[in-house]
Enzyme design. Sequence first.
Site, PDB file in Angstrom:
ATOM      1  N   GLN A 141      -0.493 -11.188  11.978  1.00 31.10           N
ATOM      2  CA  GLN A 141      -0.763  -9.887  12.592  1.00 31.10           C
ATOM      3  C   GLN A 141      -2.175  -9.826  13.170  1.00 31.10           C
ATOM      4  O   GLN A 141      -3.017 -10.684  12.888  1.00 31.10           O
ATOM      5  CB  GLN A 141      -0.596  -8.785  11.543  1.00 31.10           C
ATOM      6  CG  GLN A 141      -1.478  -8.978  10.313  1.00 31.10           C
ATOM      7  CD  GLN A 141      -0.901  -8.356   9.060  1.00 31.10           C
ATOM      8  OE1 GLN A 141      -0.094  -7.440   9.130  1.00 31.10           O
ATOM      9  NE2 GLN A 141      -1.308  -8.851   7.897  1.00 31.10           N
ATOM     10  N   ASP A 154       2.244  -2.256  -2.498  1.00 34.72           N
ATOM     11  CA  ASP A 154       1.265  -1.654  -1.591  1.00 34.72           C
ATOM     12  C   ASP A 154       1.434  -2.299  -0.221  1.00 34.72           C
ATOM     13  O   ASP A 154       0.587  -3.040   0.265  1.00 34.72           O
ATOM     14  CB  ASP A 154      -0.140  -1.901  -2.163  1.00 34.72           C
ATOM     15  CG  ASP A 154      -1.218  -1.257  -1.328  1.00 34.72           C
ATOM     16  OD1 ASP A 154      -0.901  -0.533  -0.373  1.00 34.72           O
ATOM     17  OD2 ASP A 154      -2.401  -1.499  -1.629  1.00 34.72           O
ATOM     18  N   SER A 155       2.561  -1.990   0.384  1.00 35.40           N
ATOM     19  CA  SER A 155       2.949  -2.698   1.606  1.00 35.40           C
ATOM     20  C   SER A 155       2.387  -2.027   2.852  1.00 35.40           C
ATOM     21  O   SER A 155       1.908  -0.896   2.813  1.00 35.40           O
ATOM     22  CB  SER A 155       4.478  -2.718   1.711  1.00 35.40           C
ATOM     23  OG  SER A 155       4.948  -1.395   1.857  1.00 35.40           O
ATOM     24  N   PRO A 208       5.134  -7.886   9.074  1.00 39.64           N
ATOM     25  CA  PRO A 208       5.251  -8.644   7.827  1.00 39.64           C
ATOM     26  C   PRO A 208       5.774  -7.805   6.671  1.00 39.64           C
ATOM     27  O   PRO A 208       6.323  -8.335   5.710  1.00 39.64           O
ATOM     28  CB  PRO A 208       3.804  -9.088   7.554  1.00 39.64           C
ATOM     29  CG  PRO A 208       3.064  -8.910   8.811  1.00 39.64           C
ATOM     30  CD  PRO A 208       3.784  -7.895   9.632  1.00 39.64           C
ATOM     31  N   GLY A 236       5.674 -11.931  -0.921  1.00 40.00           N
ATOM     32  CA  GLY A 236       5.959 -11.179  -2.136  1.00 40.00           C
ATOM     33  C   GLY A 236       7.399 -11.306  -2.588  1.00 40.00           C
ATOM     34  O   GLY A 236       7.686 -11.390  -3.796  1.00 40.00           O
ATOM     35  N   ASP A 284      -6.394  -5.572   0.836  1.00 34.58           N
ATOM     36  CA  ASP A 284      -7.739  -4.980   0.903  1.00 34.58           C
ATOM     37  C   ASP A 284      -8.372  -4.838  -0.472  1.00 34.58           C
ATOM     38  O   ASP A 284      -9.582  -4.666  -0.597  1.00 34.58           O
ATOM     39  CB  ASP A 284      -7.688  -3.621   1.618  1.00 34.58           C
ATOM     40  CG  ASP A 284      -6.694  -2.682   0.981  1.00 34.58           C
ATOM     41  OD1 ASP A 284      -6.961  -2.164  -0.118  1.00 34.58           O
ATOM     42  OD2 ASP A 284      -5.609  -2.464   1.571  1.00 34.58           O
TER      43      ASP A 284
HETATM   44  N1  SPD Z   1       0.827   3.820   7.797  1.00 38.37           N
HETATM   45  C1  SPD Z   1      -0.027   3.178   6.843  1.00 38.37           C
HETATM   46  C2  SPD Z   1       0.677   2.694   5.628  1.00 38.37           C
HETATM   47  C3  SPD Z   1      -0.235   1.828   4.856  1.00 38.37           C
HETATM   48  C4  SPD Z   1       0.214   1.543   3.502  1.00 38.37           C
HETATM   49  N2  SPD Z   1      -0.576   0.536   2.857  1.00 38.37           N
HETATM   50  C5  SPD Z   1      -1.975   0.749   2.839  1.00 38.37           C
HETATM   51  C6  SPD Z   1      -2.715  -0.342   2.163  1.00 38.37           C
HETATM   52  C7  SPD Z   1      -3.896   0.164   1.439  1.00 38.37           C
HETATM   53  N3  SPD Z   1      -4.239  -0.658   0.342  1.00 38.37           N
END
Ligand code: SPD
Length: 295
Positions: A31, A155-156, A162, A138, A86
């Site tokens: 990405q 935490d997608s 992806p 994952g 992150d």
């Molecule tokens: N539209 C944004 C959705 C983001 C979800 N994941 C955020 C990751 C933060 N750790």
Amino acid sequence: MGHWVYETHDGKFRYGYWVEEVLYSGRSGFQKIDVVQTAFFGRMLLLDDLVMTTEKDEFIYHDMISHIPLLAHPDPRRVLVIGGGDGGTVREVLKHPSVEEVVLCEIDGEVIEVSKRFLPTISGALDDPRVTVEVADGAAYIANHPNSFDAILVDSTDPFGPGAQLFNAEFYTRVKEALRPGGVVANQSESPVSQQPEVTETNTLLNQVFPIVRPYTACVPTYPGGQWTWTFSSSDREPLAELERDDHRAAAIEAEARYYNRSVHRAAFALPNYVRALIQPDNILKPYRESQPCR
Ligand code: SPD
């Protein structure tokens, strides 16, 4: 000299941010990755031009995806975070003294590296000795780790690119199998304003896998729609039962959290009627899609 950057939702509306400086812009094998210094929200991470997190409001999202499920489990020791490169979710998980190991399974190692370099307040916990980083898919990872975790936090990214493979019943069947007895799951499940079909579909597939499925909400200002959902799932635990039994762990988290407190924990499961309608078992997905197409 700055410029505006926009997150455009489906060509129908967009959120704009004044960018003072582009700190990083690159493309991984998965990405586009950008980190920009915004005038209002601090540093911002974007993947494929979608806002993932900002220094100003990340605490809301990361508190909600971590503390709600971990405080629903009486003794979470091994925790898996899928996605979340992150590091913000890992940072919050490590605030729970019972946690012995957190595995971060992120498909894109460059997200981790860029976050470590440019978002230290969010990613700083990734160097903690309790953290194991797996740069891996994952879905494949959990298929190889049955009966392994007390909590799994998904935490997608959004359900395209992806992150798409993390939004189907087969994936959540593997998640269930990767739990130890009594284990709990939370996944980010999109906005009931801007992603209504996705909220419905995620809830529907989770109900195919878990007997207990409980969506909850909070507002994340930089996510399209503002109001956001996560969904708690388990084979045998209700998300408020442990809190009502003994709230001393929740009180300790509350004392240092910027968003989480015990009242928020309870209130998050009080769903507005329009959100309830999205998750009814026989819900109105088809008529909704015909009347208000989102995409
Ligand atoms: N539209 C944004 C959705 C983001 C979800 N994941 C955020 C990751 C933060 N750790």
